[in-house]
Design a protein around this motif. Sequence first.
Motif, PDB file in Angstrom:
ATOM      1  N   GLY B 915      37.834   0.850  24.040  1.00 18.10           N
ATOM      2  CA  GLY B 915      38.787   0.749  25.131  1.00 18.10           C
ATOM      3  C   GLY B 915      38.990   2.029  25.912  1.00 18.10           C
ATOM      4  N   ASP B 916      38.215   3.082  25.611  1.00 20.02           N
ATOM      5  CA  ASP B 916      38.328   4.324  26.377  1.00 20.02           C
ATOM      6  C   ASP B 916      37.668   4.153  27.737  1.00 20.02           C
ATOM      7  N   VAL B 917      38.277   4.727  28.750  1.00 22.85           N
ATOM      8  CA  VAL B 917      37.665   4.707  30.081  1.00 22.85           C
ATOM      9  C   VAL B 917      36.795   5.954  30.229  1.00 22.85           C
ATOM     10  N   LEU B 918      35.568   5.747  30.702  1.00 20.77           N
ATOM     11  CA  LEU B 918      34.604   6.837  30.786  1.00 20.77           C
ATOM     12  C   LEU B 918      33.988   6.868  32.167  1.00 20.77           C
ATOM     13  N   CYS B 919      33.603   8.056  32.576  1.00 16.74           N
ATOM     14  CA  CYS B 919      32.954   8.225  33.864  1.00 16.74           C
ATOM     15  C   CYS B 919      31.648   8.967  33.596  1.00 16.74           C
ATOM     16  N   ARG B 920      30.534   8.404  34.065  1.00 17.94           N
ATOM     17  CA  ARG B 920      29.238   9.007  33.758  1.00 17.94           C
ATOM     18  C   ARG B 920      28.895  10.050  34.809  1.00 17.94           C
ATOM     19  N   LEU B 921      28.498  11.208  34.360  1.00 14.21           N
ATOM     20  CA  LEU B 921      28.137  12.277  35.277  1.00 14.21           C
ATOM     21  C   LEU B 921      26.615  12.375  35.390  1.00 14.21           C
ATOM     22  N   GLY B 922      26.159  12.816  36.524  1.00 10.90           N
ATOM     23  CA  GLY B 922      24.736  13.132  36.695  1.00 10.90           C
ATOM     24  C   GLY B 922      23.830  11.941  36.897  1.00 10.90           C
ATOM     25  N   VAL B 923      24.386  10.769  37.249  1.00  8.08           N
ATOM     26  CA  VAL B 923      23.537   9.603  37.491  1.00  8.08           C
ATOM     27  C   VAL B 923      22.963   9.704  38.906  1.00  8.08           C
ATOM     28  N   THR B 924      21.662   9.742  39.023  1.00  5.94           N
ATOM     29  CA  THR B 924      21.016   9.721  40.329  1.00  5.94           C
ATOM     30  C   THR B 924      19.891   8.709  40.280  1.00  5.94           C
ATOM     31  N   GLN B 925      19.280   8.491  41.424  1.00  6.67           N
ATOM     32  CA  GLN B 925      18.181   7.545  41.473  1.00  6.67           C
ATOM     33  C   GLN B 925      17.042   8.020  40.569  1.00  6.67           C
TER      34      GLN B 925
END
Lengths: 275, 1092
Positions: B915-925
């Motif tokens: 249930g933790d909210v996470l934000c992914r860093l460094g996602v690019t094409q």
Amino acid sequence: MTDDKDVLRDVWFGRIPTCFTLYQDEITEREAEPYYLLLPRISYLTLVTDKVKKHFQKVMRQEEVSEIWFEYEGTPLKWHYPIGLLFDLHASNTALPWSITVHFKNFPEKDLLHCHSKDVIEAHFMACIKEADALKHKSQVINEMQKKDHKQLWMGLQNDKFEQFWAINRKLMEYPPEDNGFRYIPFRIYQATTERPFIQKLFRPIASGGQLHTLGDLLKDVCPSAIAPEDGEQKTQVMIHGIEPMLETPIQWLSEHMSYPDNFLHISIIPRPTD
Amino acid sequence: MPSSLLWAVDIFGRVYTLSTVGQYWELCKDTQLEFKRVSAVKQCCWGIACDHQVYTYVFSGDVPIRYQEETYENQRWNPVGGFCEKLLPSDRWQWSDVSGLKHQQLDSFTLPSPHWEWESDWYVDENIGGEPTEKGGWTYAIDFPSTYTKDKKWNSCVRRRRWIRYRRYKSRDIWAKIVSHDEPDQLPDPFNDISIGGWEITDEPLGRLSVWAVSLQGRVWFRRGVNSHNPCGTSWIEMVGEMMMVTVGLNNQVRAAGRVQALLPVLRAVSLDKGTQGLNWEGKGLNSALKVTVSTSPVWQTGSQVWGIGCDDRAIYFRQGVTPSELSGKTWKAIVSGRESDRSQTGSSTSLLSAGCFFTDDIQNQTSAVIQGDADPSSDTELAVPTSPGSALLGAAAAGNSSGSQAETSAPLPEDPLHSEQGEAAAASATNEKANLEMKPSANANPPAEPQWINIDLKEAQKQPVLSVSSFADTSSLSSLGTFSVAAEDAYGADEHPLWAWVSGGGCLVDLHSPLKWFTAPSSGLSSSVQSLSLSITPAQTAAWRKQIFQQLSERTKRELENFRHYEQAIEQSVWVKTGALQWWRNWKPHKWMDVRVALEQFTGSDGMRDSILFIYYMYHEEKKYIHVFLNEVTIIVEVLNEAKHSFALYTPERTKQRWPIRLAAATEQEMHDWLSLLTMSCCESRRIQGPPSHHAIWSVTCKGDIFVSEPSPELEAGPQLMPCDQMFWRQVGGHLRLIECNSRGVVWGIGYDHTAWVYTGGYGGGFIQGLASSADNIYTQSDVKCVYIYENQRWNPVTGYSSRGLPTDRYMWSDASGLQECTKTNTKPPSPQWSWVSDWYIDFSPTGGTDREGWQYAADFPAPRSCSLLKCKIVTNGPWLEVPPVTLWDISIIPSSDADDEEAVALWAISDKGDVLCRLGVTQQNPAGTSWLHVGTDQPFISISIGAFYQVWAIARDGSAFYRGSVSPNKPAGDCWYHIPSPQKQKLKQVSVGRTSVFVLDKNGNLWYRQGITPSYPQGSTWDHVSNNIRKMSVGPLDQVWVIADKVQGSHSLSCGTVCHRTGVQPLEPKGLSWDYGIGVSAAMFFICIG
């Protein structure tokens, strides 16, 4: 994203638009129309020209017909070379369609092999595959195959069935993972300007130091004249399947992806057009 | 397969880990301490250091380990001051727990150990049951204890509010000392052995671990309260019994070696679990006895994995071929991985070769065989020369008894009697344990005195000036090679072989499908070329030469073919037929499977396009008949979930409307896959679809977990003639997922049933699609685990109470969730033959509504009381997916494409399965997997998240309330704070989806709601508008297109469940759309859909 498999497909489905015309000295009953055809680069002339033969025979007197042969600008075309190789070697940088002259007389015995039936082509094709596997795997792979697998390779080529052919040919392109490549690369280098038919030597895909040999390494080793001197400009073109791969291309990769169905890498070296 | 770690301690007490995907031992990040024992599971490792203290090592992760402390502030109204802190004497304390029985002041909360830190100060929780409260989070009631409401009424005499504060475990990636406040005097003697296990105890909550330890005096201790939220546990409790060693298996099977009279070790199994089986370890295959056998490890197919340390050569061995039927396995295989620090030395070919030759004769022979078999004679001799002296000298070194050489070791050091004594002791203990392993009384082991059992076989790290930074030179072999001392640098390579004292594979999962590099890595002389090869192959994907070939080939095709397509082909394509026998679900009543002949005819049209027709020949009243399908009309071919038959279904637009596909079944799985592969290929061919899906593709997964992709045509959303969605063509992609999410830049993520996160690699094919229709480079093994539930139903009768004897009208005593289908433990099969069971039946204690202690739920009449049993099953397949470890996910959302350039980061939000909210860093094409997770703090677990085109992040909490995240932008990827949005008409929400600007939510009763009044300046919007009911799932696309999975859609044969529908009439001024367009349904029930 592109996949290496797409190269196999592009190589297989390469087509050369060709215009066949009958040699002017052939005796005909009425005028012979030129015949247009898309020739598969990877196949052999005598394997795919039944339609051409039938077309011209219609206008000829029956007694005048003997073994068909082809010529381009005065050069008899060897049917036992793949079509793509013949085109790259003799007709690159010319206008399309490729204009081939059809002969029924005066078979040039000293230049061409006879081809009386498809069995001759099959025998030649299988001999090439076996030679290539001898170089690549000491013949282990081809010898482990069954007769029907051999037949499937040939039928795949004859009927232009990519899947059918590659289902078997895949095995010929494998190598033990610890080896990193074939034993030797089956290749032949053809030069338009020399009398010698082709150059073929033993050449390993991996250097003793472990680095991959490239197309440039191969040429430096077996055909240094094809490579531009340090300072001079490139006077030749190195062609495989109508394209010029960079000299940095690993030779193992080329062998796996750009070999003809006979499992040889047929490399043409031709003078660079001056304009 | 995620990578996992094997832990080991060398004789200097240094802790190393070896990854299943790695090739080198890596020194543990925290090197302050020296250890004698370690015991690892996947998420952490426990160890006993040389100071006899217990330490735990918890890996750092992207998700923090947090614990929520809470306390309640209570107030009573009095006529003078209104609500105030003065309570009646009979009331609860002003600060108490939720029940009011325990006094809990804010400052009474302290951190349980130095390994925790406070995340923030205390604050008031303003959210009650999904509804925001005003006025400082107070809830009101007539009196304590009572039910509280957020509305203050005339008779509200008391009120309370909740304060919360989070603490966070900070000692990660280091060894955290386990401190025991409570019972320092109860632990008089130091610990001698420790073991952790129990991560698969079926009737315990997820994340619980079981830590056992044995003290020097043989007392057994158990650590209370160790779980993933509390890595240190709370306290030690003593267990009855006297033991020497202890190991804990995955099911909490505790085995301990007890000490019986005369110091004869006997293996005793203490069973805490019904399923314990005594294992007897045998040391066959290896001529030297193994010193330790430890660590069963949870591999589904094999049951357990066994690791050992050779007593002579101190190398770590892996037991091959351990299966449930053959517990003793087949052979020992030495792990020959070098340490990472050794890599710097591999420049010299001598050290490289000798590293591989050190172990056993077997391996040595193999090595030379490989070399001779491959290289040409000239290089052969070159390589062989260093081999032979190397191995000779090593043979000598290895021949010496390890204890002897250890005693010798002290020679260069000041003479230390204790040290040499320990050396002997270690050797003796090794022999003794050999006897132990073979479960025989050890006749030849001279029983030494007590110290034998101390098992301190760690060597002092040699602090003498060393030859190079990475030196762990074993001076014993150095001294025995005295004559080579000038060439010490060279001989030195041989000594690089680490000498191990302890190994723990509890956290290590060896995947049988992808072989490890441990056993072969440095063992061949070719390894230098391997390295250089891998260096040049990897960038090959992006190399200039490769790009040039692709570019030139397409130019060539253009040049030689473009203007000549009207030319005749030289080779005529013949008609090609595949025939076979299948079964067909006949289309007249009574419906049943009947044997049919099928034929697939492929032919090439005059335009060079290939097409195929599938014929099905059947008998109808003694009469031969057939039906046929043009494969260019087929819209989807799906495997149908069926435990008995290998069946699949073909849909065409017409059959989709009728909800009546052609259903076929094959005799074997292989046969079905052959047909599926062929039919799928033919469909793609006739539609001229090949290669990987485009960036704009629409992805979906079926309720079975199969993945499908469709290329959208421009007519789908615009144009005069809208393309109905039942004409879309779906093709299958390998893999197994529960949920999928994509954007129009080709970034695709999925989540498996076991919550593992996967990222799309750009390939195609996989699964049953083999060979040429599948890409080769981007296909990886994928596995998934899901649960199958059955219910036991009972009825009360006056004589026996609750019993399994029901009334004739009742449902089955064992049934599925609905009670209509009988399911017993014995007749329940995996969902399809591709699945295999990986656990035993156990009772689920956590269904909604709760259970009693034995897992029963009660009701006046059926559907209850019942208990739910579940079983885990696993599928192993392959597809263009790569795992994104380590966090397991529940939901995921990717920002719909903006017009940004390729380099810009793609916003990706997710919710972990906790249930933790996470934000992914460094996602690019270029790097769709991204780099790391950023944790976004919340007050409660979340279940659904969605991000819109303008970085509007909406989320749903587990209590059904909606939240909006403020100020999310490319520069501030995590935003700043949550805004609580009241739910529509007090419905509990379960899913949210944001498009370009529209926000839709779905509540638990299947109603779809649209958020009105959203403007750029007021992104939270104002009210909820009802759109539709009977919706199961929904997805809003980047152009605000709305796709849903609807229930109860009318088909020609029956009401269908799970139909893909597309909202028509969605316009900028009409974002809610007008009506639904119904797509594929029936058994092909799409489960989740995502629009790129």
